[in-house]
Design a protein around this motif. Structure first.
Motif, short mmCIF file in Angstrom:
data_model
loop_
_atom_site.label_atom_id
_atom_site.label_comp_id
_atom_site.label_asym_id
_atom_site.label_seq_id
_atom_site.Cartn_x
_atom_site.Cartn_y
_atom_site.Cartn_z
N GLY A 132 0.81 -1.21 0.00
CA GLY A 132 0.00 0.00 0.00
C GLY A 132 0.84 1.26 0.00
O GLY A 132 1.93 1.29 0.58
N GLU A 133 0.33 2.28 -0.66
CA GLU A 133 1.07 3.55 -0.77
C GLU A 133 1.36 4.17 0.59
O GLU A 133 2.38 4.81 0.80
CB GLU A 133 0.28 4.53 -1.63
N LEU A 134 0.44 3.99 1.53
CA LEU A 134 0.63 4.54 2.88
C LEU A 134 1.13 3.48 3.86
O LEU A 134 1.24 3.74 5.06
CB LEU A 134 -0.68 5.15 3.38
N GLY A 135 1.39 2.28 3.38
CA GLY A 135 1.89 1.22 4.26
C GLY A 135 0.83 0.64 5.16
O GLY A 135 1.13 0.13 6.23
N MET A 136 -0.42 0.68 4.71
CA MET A 136 -1.53 0.20 5.54
C MET A 136 -1.91 -1.25 5.22
O MET A 136 -2.82 -1.79 5.81
CB MET A 136 -2.76 1.10 5.36
N GLY A 137 -1.21 -1.88 4.28
CA GLY A 137 -1.50 -3.26 3.90
C GLY A 137 -0.71 -4.24 4.73
O GLY A 137 -0.18 -3.93 5.80
N LYS A 138 -0.60 -5.45 4.21
CA LYS A 138 0.11 -6.49 4.95
C LYS A 138 1.62 -6.31 4.85
O LYS A 138 2.14 -5.67 3.93
CB LYS A 138 -0.30 -7.86 4.45
N CYS A 139 2.31 -6.89 5.80
CA CYS A 139 3.77 -6.87 5.81
C CYS A 139 4.26 -7.87 4.77
O CYS A 139 3.96 -9.06 4.84
CB CYS A 139 4.29 -7.23 7.20
N LEU A 140 5.02 -7.38 3.79
CA LEU A 140 5.52 -8.23 2.72
C LEU A 140 6.89 -8.80 3.04
O LEU A 140 7.25 -9.88 2.58
CB LEU A 140 5.61 -7.41 1.43
N TYR A 141 7.67 -8.07 3.85
CA TYR A 141 9.04 -8.48 4.14
C TYR A 141 9.51 -7.72 5.37
O TYR A 141 9.16 -6.55 5.55
CB TYR A 141 9.93 -8.14 2.94
N MET A 142 10.30 -8.37 6.22
CA MET A 142 10.80 -7.72 7.43
C MET A 142 12.26 -8.08 7.63
O MET A 142 12.65 -9.24 7.47
CB MET A 142 9.99 -8.16 8.65
N VAL A 143 13.05 -7.08 7.99
CA VAL A 143 14.47 -7.27 8.29
C VAL A 143 14.69 -6.86 9.74
O VAL A 143 14.36 -5.74 10.13
CB VAL A 143 15.36 -6.39 7.37
N ILE A 144 15.25 -7.76 10.52
CA ILE A 144 15.59 -7.44 11.91
C ILE A 144 16.97 -6.79 11.87
O ILE A 144 17.96 -7.43 11.51
CB ILE A 144 15.59 -8.70 12.79
N VAL A 145 17.01 -5.52 12.24
CA VAL A 145 18.27 -4.77 12.18
C VAL A 145 19.16 -5.13 13.35
O VAL A 145 20.36 -5.28 13.20
CB VAL A 145 17.98 -3.24 12.14
N SER A 146 18.57 -5.30 14.53
CA SER A 146 19.34 -5.66 15.72
C SER A 146 18.45 -6.45 16.67
O SER A 146 17.36 -6.00 16.99
CB SER A 146 19.87 -4.42 16.43
N GLU A 147 18.91 -7.60 17.07
CA GLU A 147 18.16 -8.41 18.03
C GLU A 147 18.39 -7.93 19.46
O GLU A 147 17.60 -8.21 20.35
CB GLU A 147 18.53 -9.88 17.89
N ASP A 148 19.49 -7.23 19.69
CA ASP A 148 19.81 -6.70 21.01
C ASP A 148 19.11 -5.36 21.19
O ASP A 148 19.48 -4.36 20.57
CB ASP A 148 21.33 -6.53 21.14
N MET A 149 18.09 -5.31 22.03
CA MET A 149 17.29 -4.11 22.21
C MET A 149 18.02 -3.02 22.97
O MET A 149 17.55 -1.89 23.02
CB MET A 149 15.98 -4.46 22.92
N THR A 150 19.19 -3.32 23.57
CA THR A 150 19.92 -2.32 24.33
C THR A 150 20.91 -1.54 23.45
O THR A 150 21.44 -0.53 23.88
CB THR A 150 20.70 -2.97 25.49
N VAL A 151 21.15 -2.02 22.24
CA VAL A 151 22.11 -1.40 21.33
C VAL A 151 21.37 -0.67 20.22
O VAL A 151 20.46 -1.21 19.61
CB VAL A 151 23.05 -2.47 20.72
N CYS A 152 21.77 0.56 19.96
CA CYS A 152 21.18 1.33 18.87
C CYS A 152 21.94 1.03 17.58
O CYS A 152 23.16 1.21 17.53
CB CYS A 152 21.23 2.82 19.18
#
Length: 77
Positions: A20-40
């Motif tokens: 969707g143009e506004l991103g209101m549709g389903k998630c097509l793909y996801m990338v986990i940037v960092s699994e450690d929530m304490t690190v930016c």
């Protein structure tokens, strides 16, 4: 061509390709940037995740209408 939106989400440290143009549709793909929530993640990590989402959009034949959170990757409009 179908439209999609990429969201870089700091709170969960993921990059999502959303239908969707506004991103209101389903998630097509996801990338986990960092699994450690304490690190930016660095701008380079965000940029890599953004590029992966862009490549997946091409593969799925979607046109990117907008990128939310682009500043996390150190990129301007």
């Amino acid at each position: 061509m179908r439209k999609a939106c990429i969201e870089l989400i700091l709170g969960t440290k993921v990059a999502c390709l959303m239908a969707g143009e506004l991103g209101m549709g389903k998630c097509l793909y996801m990338v986990i940037v960092s699994e450690d929530m304490t690190v930016c993640p660095t701008a380079q990590q965000w940029e890599k995740a953004l590029n992966m989402c862009e490549q997946k959009a091409v593969e799925l034949k979607y046109e990117i209408a907008r990128v939310r959170g682009r500043s996390l990757a150190g990129l301007s409009l």
